[in-house]
Design a protein around this motif. Structure first.
Motif, PDB file in Angstrom:
ATOM      1  N   GLU A  78      -9.766   0.454  -6.683  1.00  0.00           N
ATOM      2  CA  GLU A  78      -9.264   1.535  -5.833  1.00  0.00           C
ATOM      3  C   GLU A  78     -10.334   2.561  -5.503  1.00  0.00           C
ATOM      4  O   GLU A  78     -10.281   3.197  -4.450  1.00  0.00           O
ATOM      5  N   THR A  98      -1.432  -4.867  -6.388  1.00  0.00           N
ATOM      6  CA  THR A  98      -0.100  -5.330  -5.971  1.00  0.00           C
ATOM      7  C   THR A  98       0.413  -4.626  -4.716  1.00  0.00           C
ATOM      8  O   THR A  98       1.379  -5.082  -4.119  1.00  0.00           O
ATOM      9  N   ASP A  99      -0.222  -3.533  -4.330  1.00  0.00           N
ATOM     10  CA  ASP A  99       0.229  -2.822  -3.138  1.00  0.00           C
ATOM     11  C   ASP A  99      -0.622  -3.270  -1.945  1.00  0.00           C
ATOM     12  O   ASP A  99      -1.860  -3.223  -2.001  1.00  0.00           O
ATOM     13  N   HIS A 100       0.040  -3.687  -0.869  1.00  0.00           N
ATOM     14  CA  HIS A 100      -0.687  -4.253   0.267  1.00  0.00           C
ATOM     15  C   HIS A 100      -1.692  -3.258   0.848  1.00  0.00           C
ATOM     16  O   HIS A 100      -2.847  -3.619   1.132  1.00  0.00           O
ATOM     17  N   SER A 101      -1.285  -1.989   1.010  1.00  0.00           N
ATOM     18  CA  SER A 101      -2.208  -1.041   1.649  1.00  0.00           C
ATOM     19  C   SER A 101      -3.391  -0.731   0.723  1.00  0.00           C
ATOM     20  O   SER A 101      -4.515  -0.519   1.195  1.00  0.00           O
ATOM     21  N   ALA A 134       7.695  -7.266  -1.123  1.00  0.00           N
ATOM     22  CA  ALA A 134       6.345  -6.792  -1.476  1.00  0.00           C
ATOM     23  C   ALA A 134       5.420  -7.962  -1.848  1.00  0.00           C
ATOM     24  O   ALA A 134       4.216  -7.782  -1.952  1.00  0.00           O
ATOM     25  N   THR A 171       5.406  -9.701  -4.760  1.00  0.00           N
ATOM     26  CA  THR A 171       4.869  -9.458  -6.102  1.00  0.00           C
ATOM     27  C   THR A 171       5.773 -10.070  -7.180  1.00  0.00           C
ATOM     28  O   THR A 171       6.981 -10.211  -6.989  1.00  0.00           O
ATOM     29  N   ARG A 208       0.220  -9.972  -6.833  1.00  0.00           N
ATOM     30  CA  ARG A 208       0.690 -10.091  -5.451  1.00  0.00           C
ATOM     31  C   ARG A 208       0.258 -11.461  -4.924  1.00  0.00           C
ATOM     32  O   ARG A 208      -0.866 -11.873  -5.135  1.00  0.00           O
TER      33      ARG A 208
END
Ligand code: SAM
Length: 254
Positions: free
Chosen positions: A95, A117-120, A180, A182, A208
């Motif tokens: 990140e 795990t978060d697409h953005s 999501a 995931t 993900r």
């Protein structure tokens, strides 16, 4: 305390016993071959215990790495020191990692990219990787096929430590989010000494899954060109349904 993909004390010990230096899924040879002609610096995010880093250093490549887990980095530093290697490895995350230099290649083996795990956040990480590449630099990363993410790894496995303790890992797929993309597995690590429970650790292991075309589009949207997709660590072989691994390679334009 954060439980998500932490790779804590027992988890990193198990990783280093199970995926020890010298263990390859075909990936070590693959990455070594793809990087064979590299002369510049290479970055391995999520470097872990150095399972891939160390053979690449042994092959004369200039590799640095980072990892979010101090425990994993401690294993890496110890394994490197035992081989008289002292690479630059730091505690950073997908990140927010930052380097003053740019790299000839960024490699992410072992499906570690799927730990975002978060697409953005994953898209931002691809951009950060792009920005850390030299012109014509390459990103090479692999993902597990969707089927293996969806089936999760349930069951009990065990290892014996050098001092005779028993380490057990009990895994159970707990949640699947089809929107999501995931899964969350509950991983319980236990250390047993003389039949008594000496320590336990709980980790929520989140992944993900990516469609093949989806990740290709994501790389192109980031600005990468010449995207190639290979199955089972055979460069240029289009992935097939029962392949165990899918590798993406893409280039930052000159
Ligand atoms: C499957 S291991 C891969 C280790 C090594 N690259 C290999 O191929 O054996 C995944 C690694 O990702 C690290 N990790 C998990 N989340 C991370 C994040 N957000 N940023 C950086 N590293 C992370 C873990 O600590 C762990 O060492």
């Amino acid at each position: 305390m954060q439980l998500n993909n932490r790779y804590g004390n027992l988890a990193s010990h198990v990783y280093n016993l199970d995926k020890h230096i010298g263990k390859s899924f075909g990936d070590v040879e693959f990455y070594r071959e793809r990087l064979r002609d590299s002369t510049g610096p290479i970055l391995e995010p999520a470097v872990g215990n150095g399972r891939v880093l160390i053979p690449l250093l042994d092959a004369g490549l200039q590799v640095v790495g980072f990892d979010a887990s101090q425990e994993m980095l401690d294993h890496c530093t110890r394994e490197c020191a035992a081989r008289s290697l002292s690479p630059h490895v730091t505690r950073q995350t997908f990140e927010d990692f930052a380097y003053d230099e740019c790299f000839e290649a960024v490699i992410i083996p072992a499906g570690s990219f799927q730990l975002i795990t978060d697409h953005s956040v994953a898209m931002a990480a691809l951009k950060r990787i792009f920005d850390h590449l030299l012109p014509n630099g390459r990103v090479i990363l692999d993902v597990d096929p969707i089927g293996s993410v969806l089936s999760g790894a349930s069951g009990i496995r065990r290892w014996t430590t050098q001092d005779g303790d028993l380490l057990t890992l009990t895994a159970q797929l707990a949640e699947t989010d089809f929107v999501a993309q995931t899964t969350v597995s509950h991983l319980r690590y236990d250390r047993w000494r003389a039949g008594q429970l000496a320590a336990s650790e709980l980790e929520f292991f989140s992944l993900r899954w990516w469609g093949v075309e989806e990740l290709g589009l994501a790389l192109r949207a980031t600005g990468f060109v010449d995207v190639t997709v290979s199955g089972n660590y055979q460069h240029g072989k289009a992935p097939e349904n029962d392949d165990r691994s899918i590798t993406f390679e893409a280039r930052r334009p000159a």
